[in-house]
Scaffold this active site. Structure first.
Site, PDB file in Angstrom:
ATOM      1  N   ASP A 286       0.855  -1.189   0.000  1.00 17.15           N
ATOM      2  CA  ASP A 286       0.000   0.000   0.000  1.00 17.15           C
ATOM      3  C   ASP A 286       0.892   1.241   0.000  1.00 17.15           C
ATOM      4  O   ASP A 286       1.817   1.359   0.816  1.00 17.15           O
ATOM      5  CB  ASP A 286      -0.907   0.009   1.227  1.00 17.15           C
ATOM      6  CG  ASP A 286      -1.879   1.174   1.212  1.00 17.15           C
ATOM      7  OD1 ASP A 286      -2.955   1.020   0.599  1.00 17.15           O
ATOM      8  OD2 ASP A 286      -1.557   2.224   1.803  1.00 17.15           O
ATOM      9  N   ILE A 287       0.633   2.172  -0.937  1.00 15.18           N
ATOM     10  CA  ILE A 287       1.402   3.419  -0.978  1.00 15.18           C
ATOM     11  C   ILE A 287       0.985   4.288   0.206  1.00 15.18           C
ATOM     12  O   ILE A 287      -0.205   4.542   0.415  1.00 15.18           O
ATOM     13  CB  ILE A 287       1.155   4.160  -2.310  1.00 15.18           C
ATOM     14  CG1 ILE A 287       1.598   3.291  -3.491  1.00 15.18           C
ATOM     15  CG2 ILE A 287       1.892   5.498  -2.321  1.00 15.18           C
ATOM     16  CD1 ILE A 287       1.277   3.876  -4.843  1.00 15.18           C
ATOM     17  N   GLU A 329      -4.679   2.369  -4.307  1.00 15.98           N
ATOM     18  CA  GLU A 329      -3.219   2.470  -4.231  1.00 15.98           C
ATOM     19  C   GLU A 329      -2.592   1.184  -3.712  1.00 15.98           C
ATOM     20  O   GLU A 329      -1.431   1.172  -3.298  1.00 15.98           O
ATOM     21  CB  GLU A 329      -2.809   3.648  -3.331  1.00 15.98           C
ATOM     22  CG  GLU A 329      -3.120   3.482  -1.850  1.00 15.98           C
ATOM     23  CD  GLU A 329      -4.538   3.905  -1.466  1.00 15.98           C
ATOM     24  OE1 GLU A 329      -4.752   4.179  -0.279  1.00 15.98           O
ATOM     25  OE2 GLU A 329      -5.414   3.967  -2.356  1.00 15.98           O
TER      26      GLU A 329
END
Length: 410
Positions: A286-287, A329
């Site tokens: 996950d960004i 994301e």
């Protein structure tokens, strides 16, 4: 000479030098007369024989009566009293009539048979016209040697003419090499009766060298007394590419070009045996702080981060596993036959690449980080759902511990 025999189911006439000596009712009716007397009153039977046959009929009569030629079965074109022509089959006998030889002719009207034959010819012609003028490309072949080709077939495969196709010893030249064995097997299945017909999309090479896709319908027909295969084709290139595009859009993420969530799960299950876990190791990524990027710099900035981050992941993973955009994301990576140590190296490399990648938003440079959770399949819970859930739990823990880090399985 034979005795006179007039009990015939066909029309019978006895004449001497074409002057009628005896006529039965069937013969009279056959030639359009109301009674036998009308025929008997004719000066000559030549009146009801097509003039084109007068000389040959006279020659035959003299040869048979004089014994120079045996009686035979012959065919003629006669005409009734109304001038209508019809074909007949005649059976000759030399008989004794009042002490002198005469010729008995048994006449069989062939008109119905001729009409039936004509109907068959017309039906065949209609069938040929239907094939010839069809917009579908049609070829009849025996072991790929063309027997009949219609203009549409020549046009669809970009041949100069029907003759160019017909001159081929085998039109397998338009079939790509990788598919020729399949084409031969399909032909044998049709000829042997193993299958009645086929319907498929095939790739062919047209005479101008292009690769195009065709909807192919094949069936077995009788051609000149032997089995052959009739193949009908429709150019389906545009349809094929459209279906491929739709299939691609259904399986791949538009922004990154990565597999989507549904497609990667299907692909994993397809590539692994049903009884085994489709992957041993999973990385869920996950960004970090992605919402901040969207809120402060806009969705175009967010899209730029997503695209460049996905490219980094693809370059790091390479052929080691499968990668997909899991949603928003989030990204997921499945590694096949890799250890936790190898997975950790890949995760560390991704984080290191993130640190070195800069984005310019609103005139200033920015970098992003990511949180990664890793899970490994265990013998007790070796299935895809457990594998993903464990990776998701570890990724959440990485977030809770301050982001920009990796959490390995216990």
């Amino acid at each position: 000479m034979d005795k006179v025999h007039v009990d015939s189911t066909y029309g019978v006439v006895i004449h001497r030098n074409f002057s009628p000596l005896y006529v039965d009712e069937k013969y009279a009716q056959m030639f359009g007369f109301q009674s036998t007397e009308e025929v008997m009153n004719l000066s000559s039977l030549f009146d009801i024989i097509d003039p084109k046959f007068h000389n040959s009929a006279l020659h035959v009569y003299n040869a048979v009566i004089q014994g120079k030629e045996p009686p035979k079965v012959r065919s003629y074109v006669n005409q009734n009293k109304h001038g209508k022509l019809f074909s007949v089959l005649t059976v000759e006998h030399v008989v004794d009539w009042e002490g002198e030889p005469a010729l008995q002719i048994t006449v069989i009207d062939m008109s119905q048979i001729d009409r039936a034959n004509q109907q068959i010819i017309e039906q065949e012609q209609r069938y040929k016209d239907l094939i010839w003028n069809s917009l579908q490309g049609i070829i009849v072949h025996r072991n790929f040697k063309p027997l009949m080709v219609n203009p549409s077939f020549a046009k669809i495969i970009k041949a100069k003419s029907v003759d160019e196709v017909m001159s081929l010893d085998s039109f397998l030249c338009v079939v790509p090499e990788y598919n020729r064995e399949n084409a031969k097997n399909r032909y044998q299945q049709l000829i042997s009766g193993e299958v009645n017909a086929t319907n498929s999309i095939v790739e062919n090479i047209t005479f101008d060298g292009q690769q195009r896709y065709f909807q192919l319908f094949e069936s077995v027909i009788n051609w000149d007394g032997e089995l052959a295969v009739q193949s009908s084709i429709i150019d389906a290139t545009d349809k094929y590419h459209l279906e491929q595009k739709i299939q691609y859009q259904a399986s791949y993420d538009d922004l990154t070009g990565l597999l989507n969530r549904r497609a990667i799960i299907e692909k994993l299950h397809k590539e692994r045996a049903p009884e085994s876990c489709p992957s041993e190791v999973c990385l869920l990524i996950d960004i970090d702080n992605f919402k901040y990027i969207n809120d402060h710099f806009g969705h175009s900035a967010g899209d730029e981060v997503i695209k460049r981050f996905s490219q980094q992941c693809k370059e790091v993973v390479g052929d080691c596993g499968l990668i997909a955009r899991w949603g928003g994301e989030e990204f997921i990576i499945f590694l096949l036959e890799r250890s936790i140590e190898e997975a950790n190296i890949i995760a560390q490399t991704i984080l290191h690449r993130c640190e070195q990648e800069y984005y310019e938003f609103s005139g200033t440079k920015h970098s992003v980080t990511a949180s990664i959770g890793i899970s490994k399949c265990s013998p007790e819970h070796c299935n895809i759902e457990h594998l993903i859930q464990a990776a998701d739990n570890n990724m959440y823990q990485a977030k809770q511990q301050g982001r920009n880090q990796i959490v390995l399985p216990d």
